[in-house]
Design an enzyme around this catalytic site. Structure first.
Site, PDB file in Angstrom:
ATOM      1  CG  ASP A 278       0.199   5.777   4.391  1.00 57.42           C
ATOM      2  OD1 ASP A 278      -0.316   4.642   4.373  1.00 57.42           O
ATOM      3  OD2 ASP A 278       1.003   6.162   5.262  1.00 57.42           O
TER       4      ASP A 278
ATOM      5  NE  ARG B 234      -3.138  -2.354   2.982  1.00 58.59           N
ATOM      6  CZ  ARG B 234      -4.056  -2.543   3.920  1.00 58.59           C
ATOM      7  NH1 ARG B 234      -4.397  -1.540   4.704  1.00 58.59           N
ATOM      8  NH2 ARG B 234      -4.625  -3.719   4.071  1.00 58.59           N
TER       9      ARG B 234
ATOM     10  NE  ARG C 157       3.847   9.816   6.305  1.00 57.58           N
ATOM     11  CZ  ARG C 157       2.522   9.792   6.471  1.00 57.58           C
ATOM     12  NH1 ARG C 157       1.800   8.829   5.917  1.00 57.58           N
ATOM     13  NH2 ARG C 157       1.937  10.716   7.193  1.00 57.58           N
TER      14      ARG C 157
END
Lengths: 244, 244
Positions: free
Chosen positions: B52, B50, B197
């Site tokens: 985000d 995935r 991140r």
């Protein structure tokens, strides 16, 4: 009274161009509103020239006169805090009272980005023109050079404009290749309305084999807009520098 | 039956991430809809992982199995003609039936863009993080290197995730400077949820002097998310390559 020059970067995507108008939000309008908030005075913000809806700027130049005592080096931060993120003041410089962003300009540099591959660019689709079929870059490079010099550019301007003198001098006109991308760079003492976009459109047709590079001098000499190529879309165009 | 790998570039700005979900448009959903139109069959499109909401991809990888007889080299053009311009299929490759975009992946490379100047970037404000105060890049470079190796990255992951094994190997972790821009590039055999991140957020705090570069090994060893830095925003992050 002080005369402040602003250097401005903007993404033209969401604006109806530089110049204040009734029917949509413009970059000049946004900056004037911010100046008024910062200086508590109405400002007459003079740009180096208009940019069309969708055209971007890396370093547009504009100036305004003000009685405000705000230190010049604080102006960018103050304005940027009020401006939308797609308009940034990158510098503010105090100039002599005679300085005029438009009339003092000695030249301008524009860039035009073309992405030449099958699929385009997901990240930059509104920042460069996508041309799917392979362009002949060597022909385009030869064509680009033929714009250099002092010419009457009537054939490369939108018709019926009020400008009388259509003679302009082009100092540099060249194409750089960066992977799938062609970057056209043109430096002139001034440009007629739509002139860069018609030059780019013509060079694209040269790259497609529809116009011969060698015919560019005769297209210029014809002063006939019909002989030049298409007008390339606004969103690939960047005002990259105003020279004084 | 054929197994087709797609290489996908996207601007994540306008999507609720990769994975199909009820509450918003996702990239996977857009591509599945286009595949169905082209192949006349429902497709189970498997992504390498995935991304985000707001995260971009230069080369996401996904695969689907199909009975369609469309030539593989025609798939990108067919899908791109149906997809929004901010999602582009840059390649399609026929793979063995065993190929699985997620389980076959040996590693991934991510990039994170930081613009470090006073004013940000008008053209890229939703594509890179703006940090106004000057970062100490030398400290950040030293810090970045300390992530290289095989570690338990619990401290650099969002808490309460269902992943049991939090050990990952980082092969490359470095910062390049391009003018006002810092580009962080990290290559690992896999990444936990939010891991890139949080690493970037920690390096920013190193650059701000709030965290010592030399303390990174002890932050890793602590397995305590509270000891690491902030989670940098999604919009500066790019999935740049999936390695097989």
């Amino acid at each position: 009274m002080r005369n402040i020059q602003l250097i401005i970067e903007y993404d033209g995507t969401n604006y109806c161009g530089w110049q204040i108008q009734k029917n949509g939000v413009t970059i000049q309008e946004e900056i004037c509103r911010a100046i008024k908030q910062v200086t508590k005075q109405e400002a007459n913000l003079i740009g180096s020239g208009r940019t069309d809806a969708g055209v971007h700027a890396l370093a547009q130049s504009a100036n305004f006169k003000t009685l405000s005592t705000i230190p010049t080096n604080k102006i960018p931060v103050a304005l940027n805090s009020l401006l939308p993120k797609d308009i940034r003041i990158t510098n503010a410089i105090e100039k002599s009272m005679e300085f005029h962003s438009r009339y003092s300009a000695l030249g301008k540099i524009y860039q035009y980005r073309i992405i030449n591959n099958e699929y385009g660019s997901a990240l930059d689709w509104h920042r460069c023109l996508h041309v799917r079929h392979k362009l002949n870059v060597e022909k385009m490079k030869r064509g680009a050079e033929l714009f250099i010099g002092t010419h009457d550019f009537t054939a490369f301007s939108r018709e019926n404009t009020s400008v009388v003198n259509k003679v302009r001098t082009i100092f540099q006109s060249q194409i750089e290749v960066k992977g799938d991308e062609l970057v056209f760079r043109i430096h002139g003492n001034g440009f007629l309305y739509n002139m860069v976009r018609v030059i780019v459109g013509t060079l694209i047709e040269v790259g497609q084999g529809r116009i011969e590079a060698e015919s560019i001098p005769s297209i210029i000499a014809s002063k006939d807009r019909e002989k030049a190529g298409i007008t390339a879309p606004a969103y690939g165009l960047y005002l990259s520098e105003v020279l004084y």
